[in-house]
Design an enzyme around this catalytic site. Structure first.
Site, PDB file in Angstrom:
ATOM      1  N   ARG A  33      20.218   9.613 -26.447  1.00  0.00           N
ATOM      2  CA  ARG A  33      20.082   8.792 -25.594  1.00  0.00           C
ATOM      3  C   ARG A  33      21.341   7.879 -25.339  1.00  0.00           C
ATOM      4  NH1 ARG A  33      15.307   5.694 -28.941  1.00  0.00           N
ATOM      5  NH2 ARG A  33      16.827   6.120 -30.554  1.00  0.00           N
ATOM      6  N   ASP A  35      24.374   5.808 -24.105  1.00  0.00           N
ATOM      7  CA  ASP A  35      24.489   4.330 -23.664  1.00  0.00           C
ATOM      8  C   ASP A  35      24.666   4.077 -22.311  1.00  0.00           C
ATOM      9  OD1 ASP A  35      23.895   3.483 -26.077  1.00  0.00           O
ATOM     10  OD2 ASP A  35      25.967   3.228 -26.957  1.00  0.00           O
ATOM     11  N   ARG A 185      32.332   6.229 -30.537  1.00  0.00           N
ATOM     12  CA  ARG A 185      33.313   5.054 -29.519  1.00  0.00           C
ATOM     13  C   ARG A 185      34.006   4.370 -30.632  1.00  0.00           C
ATOM     14  NH1 ARG A 185      29.586   1.873 -26.161  1.00  0.00           N
ATOM     15  NH2 ARG A 185      31.209   0.691 -26.070  1.00  0.00           N
TER      16      ARG A 185
END
Length: 244
Positions: A33, A35, A185
């Site tokens: 999923r 972002d 990230r």
């Protein structure tokens, strides 16, 4: 990726296209999923269709109904009933791209993270070595993460440097069975701190061992991140059937 109440998403876009072709209004399950702002060149999703579609016609029809959205189906396959794009995956691969230059981005704006300060490859590689293997990644986990455990095994974190006509590009290749929310990230953002000289490579080890979100460096923006591949025990696209 995920369907939203007030914003468009890749999932909704593909499900809307499917709804124009299938009366049963099928829903999708994706391998990851991603972002908002994150790209996917190797996303895999599955759905249950009642009609026995010709694979070529299914792909062509989906891409027709996906216009003009920047979403495309590049391959389709028929799989076993127990296959899950999410839970059958044994490995996910991500790519993070950084362009190191001062001049603003033009053609690739929104597709890479531009870092203007000089970055050094060697210390980032040394710092990345502290992250490989089985660890508690609480430091590099979003506070919104819903995973039951912060313990994950990072199989690869490889950094390559490429010369550009007016700068350099750093590519971070990251591989694991699964990831925590914002893990990649967060790792890249902290590695950039090392590349800038704000952190030493050993500071990365200390941040990992702290198991404290406040020890994480700045989280990198989403637009440099790509879900590049999803692996399964058996490649669902290796044995393409005539129907789906």
């Amino acid at each position: 990726w995920q369907r939203q109440k007030t914003h468009s998403s890749v999932q909704q876009t593909v499900e809307d296209a499917l709804a124009k072709m299938a009366a049963d209004d099928p829903s999708l399950v994706a391998a990851g999923r991603t972002d908002r702002g994150v790209h996917a060149t190797g996303q895999v999703a599955h759905c249950d269709l009642k009609r026995n579609w010709d694979l070529f016609r299914l792909s062509e029809a989906l891409n027709y109904h996906l216009k003009p959205w920047p979403v495309a189906v590049v391959d389709v396959a028929k799989v076993e009933d127990n296959f899950s794009a999410r839970f059958s995956a044994v490995e996910r691969q991500y790519l993070f791209r950084i362009v190191n230059r001062r001049a603003p981005m033009t053609f690739e704006a929104g597709q890479v993270w531009q870092v203007s300060q000089h970055l050094e490859l060697a210390p980032m590689r040394e710092a990345a070595g502290h992250l490989l293997g089985l660890h508690d990644f609480t430091t590099f986990r979003s506070v919104m993460c819903q995973a039951k455990s912060p313990v994950k095994t990072l199989d690869e974190l490889r950094i390559e440097e490429f010369e550009l006509p007016h700068g350099r590009e750093f590519r971070f290749y990251v591989r694991a069975r699964s990831f925590l929310h914002n893990q990649v990230r967060s790792l890249v953002g902290s590695l950039v701190q090392v590349g800038r000289g704000s952190w030493s490579p050993d500071d990365m080890r200390l941040a990992l061992e702290a198991c404290d979100r406040s020890a994480c460096g700045p989280v990198s923006p989403p637009h440099g991140l790509y879900l590049s591949a999803v692996q399964y025990e058996e490649d669902p696209f290796a044995k393409i059937s005539d129907t789906a």
